[in-house]
Structures are given as C-alpha cells and as structure tokens.
Design a protein around this motif. Structure first.
Motif, mmCIF file in Angstrom:
data_model
loop_
_atom_site.group_PDB
_atom_site.id
_atom_site.type_symbol
_atom_site.label_atom_id
_atom_site.label_comp_id
_atom_site.label_asym_id
_atom_site.label_seq_id
_atom_site.Cartn_x
_atom_site.Cartn_y
_atom_site.Cartn_z
ATOM 1 N N THR A 178 7.449 10.637 4.132
ATOM 2 C CA THR A 178 7.492 11.685 3.319
ATOM 3 C C THR A 178 6.725 12.857 4.356
ATOM 4 O OG1 THR A 178 5.477 11.162 2.017
ATOM 5 C CG2 THR A 178 7.618 10.452 1.334
ATOM 6 N N ARG A 179 5.623 12.352 4.597
ATOM 7 C CA ARG A 179 4.899 13.466 5.643
ATOM 8 C C ARG A 179 5.799 13.975 6.826
ATOM 9 N NH1 ARG A 179 -1.647 11.931 5.385
ATOM 10 N NH2 ARG A 179 -1.737 12.092 3.317
ATOM 11 N N THR B 54 0.723 -1.348 -0.026
ATOM 12 C CA THR B 54 0.147 0.155 0.027
ATOM 13 C C THR B 54 0.803 1.128 -0.069
ATOM 14 O OG1 THR B 54 -0.105 0.052 2.568
ATOM 15 C CG2 THR B 54 -1.849 -1.076 1.049
ATOM 16 N N GLY B 55 2.193 1.243 0.403
ATOM 17 C CA GLY B 55 2.852 2.343 0.554
ATOM 18 C C GLY B 55 2.732 3.272 1.646
ATOM 19 N N ALA B 56 1.992 2.772 2.771
ATOM 20 C CA ALA B 56 1.673 3.597 3.722
ATOM 21 C C ALA B 56 2.789 4.141 4.669
ATOM 22 C CB ALA B 56 0.780 2.787 4.963
ATOM 23 N N LYS B 57 3.965 3.097 4.731
ATOM 24 C CA LYS B 57 5.062 3.429 5.456
ATOM 25 C C LYS B 57 5.936 4.449 4.643
ATOM 26 C CE LYS B 57 9.403 1.528 7.464
ATOM 27 N NZ LYS B 57 10.004 0.400 7.518
ATOM 28 N N ARG B 58 5.925 4.550 3.336
ATOM 29 C CA ARG B 58 6.558 5.613 2.591
ATOM 30 C C ARG B 58 6.076 6.784 2.712
ATOM 31 N NH1 ARG B 58 6.145 3.368 -1.969
ATOM 32 N NH2 ARG B 58 7.211 1.714 -1.818
ATOM 33 N N GLN B 59 4.621 6.841 2.669
ATOM 34 C CA GLN B 59 3.785 8.048 2.801
ATOM 35 C C GLN B 59 3.993 8.684 4.174
ATOM 36 O OE1 GLN B 59 -0.324 7.551 2.490
ATOM 37 N NE2 GLN B 59 -0.818 9.356 1.713
#
Length: 64
Positions: free
Chosen positions: A34-35, A26-31
């Motif tokens: 970045t935030r 899902t890319g939640a960690k990457r998101q």
C-alpha cells in the motif's frame, strides 16, 4: 523487526515456516504494497464501498 528464536536441534525449515507465518500475520507485506504507490482517499473510499456492496449482495443471496 521479527525475531524467531530457534530451539536447539530444531530444523531450519521449520523455523523458516514459523517466520513466514509470523510475517504474514503482522501484515508487513500488505503494508509495503500500500505504501508503494499513493491512492487518493476518494478512490480508496469507493473501493471500500464496492467491496461492502459485493459482500452484502453475497449475504442477501445466501438468505434467499
């Protein structure tokens, strides 16, 4: 929120592995990373151009 249905008689380790795999996809960690801190648009654009140049350089070396 990610929901992983656990089948009857399924090992909890196997379900946890499926959860981790789904979380990565899902890319939640990457998101979240970045935030965490703000990067200026010019810095992000410069990094993107540098990455593109690096990849192009690798492709050029491969073709030679």
């Amino acid at each position: 929120m990610l929901i992983i249905p656990i089948k009857e008689g399924e090992n909890i380790d196997r379900a946890l592995k499926r959860f981790k795999r789904k979380f990565d996809r899902t890319g939640a960690k990457r998101q979240l990373q970045t935030r965490k801190q703000f990067t200026k648009p010019s810095v992000a654009r410069r990094a993107q151009v540098q990455k593109a140049q690096y990849i192009q350089q690798l492709r050029d070396q491969e073709n030679i």
